[in-house]
Design an enzyme around this catalytic site. Structure first.
Site, mmCIF file in Angstrom:
data_model
loop_
_atom_site.group_PDB
_atom_site.id
_atom_site.type_symbol
_atom_site.label_atom_id
_atom_site.label_comp_id
_atom_site.label_asym_id
_atom_site.label_seq_id
_atom_site.Cartn_x
_atom_site.Cartn_y
_atom_site.Cartn_z
ATOM 1 N N TYR A 133 7.350 -14.511 37.265
ATOM 2 C CA TYR A 133 7.688 -13.817 36.012
ATOM 3 C C TYR A 133 9.027 -13.123 36.182
ATOM 4 C CZ TYR A 133 7.413 -10.623 32.031
ATOM 5 O OH TYR A 133 7.694 -9.926 30.864
ATOM 6 N N ASP A 192 7.048 -17.837 33.399
ATOM 7 C CA ASP A 192 7.902 -17.353 32.315
ATOM 8 C C ASP A 192 9.219 -16.917 32.942
ATOM 9 O OD1 ASP A 192 9.167 -16.064 30.263
ATOM 10 O OD2 ASP A 192 7.592 -14.577 29.919
ATOM 11 N N HIS A 295 2.807 -16.540 23.919
ATOM 12 C CA HIS A 295 3.155 -17.761 24.637
ATOM 13 C C HIS A 295 2.041 -18.781 24.453
ATOM 14 C CE1 HIS A 295 6.445 -16.018 27.278
ATOM 15 N NE2 HIS A 295 5.858 -14.931 26.831
#
Length: 304
Positions: A133, A192, A295
């Site tokens: 992330y 992500d 998402h």
């Protein structure tokens, strides 16, 4: 082997919105999760069913947190912080365990305890899987205009921090790839990354050139970590020259309904593993009122 990455934007909220049903229906072998946003003691019992869990919650309360779910117990687990919650199916303990430390590239120390990186060596295949992330970042100082920003101007501090992270993380990726190869393993980096790489990865790309996540310097960094000999964007390889498939849409307005999205969630694989992809795409929710997260899961089938 079916492998997914999913920024759940809070595991407790995602559970209420249907995460367990998605997991049971799609039956991935491995899931990389980002933004768990829960202390180990607050992870809903049983939410991961029959999967083994490895989770680095980080030290930022209510933020970040990365995990990997596997059907088989992983051979090894590593985090930047050196600790993780490790649970077998059915276990509910919340004690973390100390792990072998990951040697960090210069510049990553300030991010080590933020719950941004976790890797496991799969038992069922010679693959090291990473859940990642990246910081969202912000705008450089010269682009910050009071009154036109959702957040208060910060003089470019968030932008500078993200660029420091990207510079150090590029070195870490090289190290991780070489280490995996030395162990006889492929490397799969998922998560992500908070960057839309090309104009096919953001619907309103002309208007986004001065928006964090699509800044020219961010996209240049993305260029630098990809090549046919290092890491391959496997979803883009499966969908060349087309818009999307997007993986993030704002909660605001009609962004989801009109598919005004961004592709910021990725599978980046070493070349041999990338060559084994047989299907890749995004599990876009059927309707705006049935979204599990802002998402969507990115799911890839590997014949490996």
């Amino acid at each position: 082997m079916r492998i997914a990455t999913f920024n759940v934007n809070g595991i407790r909220a995602a559970q209420r919105r249907g995460f367990e049903e998605w997991l049971a229906d799609r039956r991935p072998d491995v899931v990389a999760i980002q933004e768990m946003r829960a202390r180990a003691s607050a992870v809903p019992p049983g939410v991961f069913g029959e999967y083994h869990l490895a989770y680095d919650e980080g030290e930022l309360a209510g933020r970040n947190g990365v995990a990997v779910l596997t059907r088989c117990a992983p051979l090894a687990i590593r985090t930047w912080s050196g600790v993780a919650l490790v649970q077998r199916p059915g276990e509910t303990h919340t004690e973390t365990v100390e792990l072998d430390p990951v040697p960090l590239a210069r510049g990553l120390g300030e991010f080590a305890n933020e719950g941004r990186y976790l890797e496991v060596d799969l038992a069922e295949a010679p693959i090291t899987v990473v859940s990642m992330y990246l910081p969202k970042g912000g705008l450089p100082a010269h682009l910050q205009k009071p009154g036109r920003m959702r957040e208060a101007p910060d003089g470019g501090a968030r932008y500078d921090r993200k660029m420091r992270f990207l510079s150090a993380f590029a070195r870490q990726l090289t190290r991780a790839r070489r280490t995996a190869r030395a162990r006889g393993r492929e490397l799969l980096v998922m998560g992500d990354l908070n960057i839309a790489h090309t104009r096919h990865d953001v619907r309103n790309w002309r208007r986004s050139n001065q928006v964090e996540g699509y800044l020219p310097e961010e996209r240049e960094w993305f260029d630098s970590i990809l090549s046919p000999r290092t890491l391959v964007d496997v979803v883009r390889r499966q969908h060349p020259g087309v818009d999307g498939p997007y993986s993030w849409w704002s909660w605001l307005g009609q962004s989801f309904v009109n598919d005004v999205g961004w592709r910021i969630d990725y599978h980046l694989a070493t070349p041999r593993l990338a060559g084994a992809v047989v299907a890749a795409g995004t599990d876009r929710d059927p309707a705006a009122d049935r979204r599990m997260s802002d998402h969507a899961p990115v799911v890839v089938d590997y014949a490996f």
